[in-house]
Motif scaffolding. Sequence first.
Motif, short mmCIF file in Angstrom:
data_model
loop_
_atom_site.label_atom_id
_atom_site.label_comp_id
_atom_site.label_asym_id
_atom_site.label_seq_id
_atom_site.Cartn_x
_atom_site.Cartn_y
_atom_site.Cartn_z
N MET A 337 0.71 -1.53 -0.02
CA MET A 337 -0.12 0.15 0.23
C MET A 337 0.84 1.29 -0.01
N GLY A 338 1.88 1.19 0.65
CA GLY A 338 2.96 2.42 0.86
C GLY A 338 3.83 2.39 -0.55
N GLY A 339 4.62 3.33 -0.50
CA GLY A 339 5.53 3.28 -1.51
C GLY A 339 6.20 5.02 -1.81
N ILE A 340 6.24 5.37 -3.03
CA ILE A 340 6.84 6.63 -3.49
C ILE A 340 5.76 7.77 -3.17
N GLN A 341 5.79 8.65 -2.29
CA GLN A 341 4.70 9.68 -1.77
C GLN A 341 4.65 10.39 -3.05
N VAL A 342 3.14 10.87 -3.39
CA VAL A 342 3.05 11.14 -4.49
C VAL A 342 1.70 11.86 -4.17
N ASP A 343 1.35 13.13 -4.82
CA ASP A 343 0.01 13.87 -4.91
C ASP A 343 -0.87 13.11 -5.93
N LEU A 344 -2.17 13.66 -5.96
CA LEU A 344 -3.07 13.11 -6.75
C LEU A 344 -2.69 13.25 -8.42
N SER A 349 8.20 13.94 -4.68
CA SER A 349 8.71 15.37 -3.98
C SER A 349 9.97 15.66 -4.80
N LEU A 350 10.45 14.88 -5.66
CA LEU A 350 11.65 15.31 -6.29
C LEU A 350 11.20 15.83 -7.64
N LYS A 351 11.52 17.21 -8.05
CA LYS A 351 10.87 17.70 -9.45
C LYS A 351 11.45 16.86 -10.46
N GLY A 352 10.49 17.01 -11.22
CA GLY A 352 10.44 16.17 -12.59
C GLY A 352 10.19 14.42 -12.55
N LEU A 353 10.13 14.14 -11.15
CA LEU A 353 9.81 12.55 -10.94
C LEU A 353 8.31 12.48 -10.60
N TYR A 354 7.79 11.40 -11.24
CA TYR A 354 6.51 11.02 -10.93
C TYR A 354 6.42 9.55 -10.56
N ALA A 355 5.49 9.10 -9.78
CA ALA A 355 5.23 7.58 -9.52
C ALA A 355 3.79 7.21 -9.81
N ILE A 356 3.51 6.15 -10.42
CA ILE A 356 2.06 5.69 -10.47
C ILE A 356 2.10 4.23 -10.45
N ASN A 362 -0.44 7.22 -3.03
CA ASN A 362 -1.25 8.50 -2.72
C ASN A 362 -2.14 8.32 -1.65
N ARG A 363 -2.30 7.54 -0.88
CA ARG A 363 -3.05 7.11 0.17
C ARG A 363 -4.36 6.61 -0.07
N VAL A 364 -4.61 6.14 -1.40
CA VAL A 364 -5.99 5.87 -1.50
C VAL A 364 -6.49 4.58 -1.13
N LEU A 379 -4.97 2.98 -13.03
CA LEU A 379 -5.40 3.45 -14.29
C LEU A 379 -5.56 4.90 -14.17
N VAL A 380 -6.61 5.21 -12.90
CA VAL A 380 -7.03 6.53 -12.78
C VAL A 380 -6.03 7.44 -12.56
N PHE A 381 -4.90 7.09 -11.94
CA PHE A 381 -3.75 7.99 -11.57
C PHE A 381 -2.81 8.29 -12.40
N SER A 382 -2.65 6.86 -13.45
CA SER A 382 -1.51 7.35 -14.45
C SER A 382 -2.20 8.15 -15.40
N LYS A 383 -3.43 7.83 -15.80
CA LYS A 383 -4.14 9.00 -16.58
C LYS A 383 -3.84 10.40 -16.36
N ARG A 384 -4.13 10.70 -15.03
CA ARG A 384 -3.96 12.05 -14.54
C ARG A 384 -2.40 12.41 -14.51
N ALA A 385 -1.52 11.76 -14.08
CA ALA A 385 -0.10 12.01 -14.54
C ALA A 385 0.22 12.34 -15.78
N ALA A 386 -0.25 11.72 -16.83
CA ALA A 386 -0.07 11.67 -18.18
C ALA A 386 -0.63 13.19 -18.70
#
Length: 410
Positions: A337-344, A349-356, A362-364, A379-386
Amino acid sequence: MKNHFLENRQYDVIIVGTGIAGLFCSLNFPDDIRILILTKEAADRGNSFLAQGGISVLKNPEDYHSFFNDTMKAGHYKNCPQAVHTMIRSSTEIISDLVRFNVQFEKENDQWHYTREGGHSSARTLHHEDLTGKEISGKLLQAARMRKNIEILEFTPVVDLVCPDQSCKGVIITGPSGEKYSCRAEHVVLATGGIGGLYTHSTNYPHLTGDGMKLAEKNGAALENLHLVQIHPTSFYSPTSGRRFLISESVRGEGGILLNKQKERFVDELLPRDLLTEAIRKQMIKDDLPYVSLSLETMDAKTIPKRFPAIYRHCLENGYDLMQEPIPVTPAQHYLMGGIQVDLEGQASLKGLYAIGETSSNRVHGLNRLAGNSLLESLVFSKRAAINISNKIRRKDEEDDFCHYDAIKY
Ligand SMILES: Cc1cc2nc3c(=O)[nH]c(=O)nc-3n(C[C@H](O)[C@H](O)[C@H](O)COP(=O)(O)OP(=O)(O)OC[C@H]3O[C@@H](n4cnc5c(N)ncnc54)[C@H](O)[C@@H]3O)c2cc1C
């Protein structure tokens, strides 16, 4: 010798991982954005291709509160409510996207067939036989391979990030003879999946060893909740080592019952995963056995091979005929359930880096993920990242045009 094909390549976006998160992310970029997708193994070797049970979806507007509550309850109310809301509200749009990619979900009399999984108070899971992950991920992989702007490099592990000036600008990969290359991009998306490969008993592929998290942490991105590891209550028991074969939640959702040594039921089979795992472990100690039994005696035997073909086949190959007898099952590591901390939007927290996907947090899911919510969340959050990255690229292009115009003007 160095391969010049790989050396110093420049892209708009680099995605690490060809699971459902990485693939769907790539397909949500406009086709003038140059994307490189890297994967450690063959492109179809990720947990996404193993998913059996299905994907949760909001069946109708009236189902919202019940779906929301089921997700929060399974997560012990430690989920981020905004993330849960976003996931559920986006679910129907995501299913329509998948249908456009020719994903086939089971139907009955021309209507979706919803199955019920543990922790859900009603049937709201879409599925394709018991091979839902293969159906979705396979179709997404096919679509990504057709796109001219997407390049996929298989058997190419990412071993580090390129992070000058505290922002991520690319990745370091290992070539076929162990030589290192750097590939550059303004945006790097980690979609490297879970950590099951670190465990002796896991339903995951062994090459999934939490690499994304290690790379993110090494380069200064925040991680969180790494102790929130989900154990799946029912994997097929085997005394040998190797990946554990999952017996999907939907087997219990459609009537499968759990029996102790005396062949008596001992638990509500549709409890959320963490509570059911605890009950099974206690029963195994009482029985002094490394498994309990799962029986499908409540189902019409003839429908079993049709509804659960892959599970039926696996059990048969291992000496059990599910139509005739119970099978031994035991809990196994399944999900993080945990992992790289990301927003929605998937931003770390590192500029230029995303995690999905599974590598992100994302604590969902809160403390415990509800069945069917992992494919949906990915699917939902990878689309939002794109979408978020595409907007940044567009804004930067506009700023560059504007500067160019200014330079001409003055
Ligand atoms: C047996 C099983 C059944 C499941 N059933 C369901 C279900 O029915 N419903 C549901 O919602 N969820 C289910 N899940 C969970 C779900 O499948 C996963 O959580 C989800 O698919 C994760 O997708 P992902 O894209 O994040 O990762 P994955 O699909 O695991 O992909 C990870 C990718 O990262 C690549 N990678 C890793 N490290 C590196 C590296 N260093 N360099 C390059 N590439 C790297 C891998 O090769 C792979 O391509 C199931 C999981 C398992 C194991």
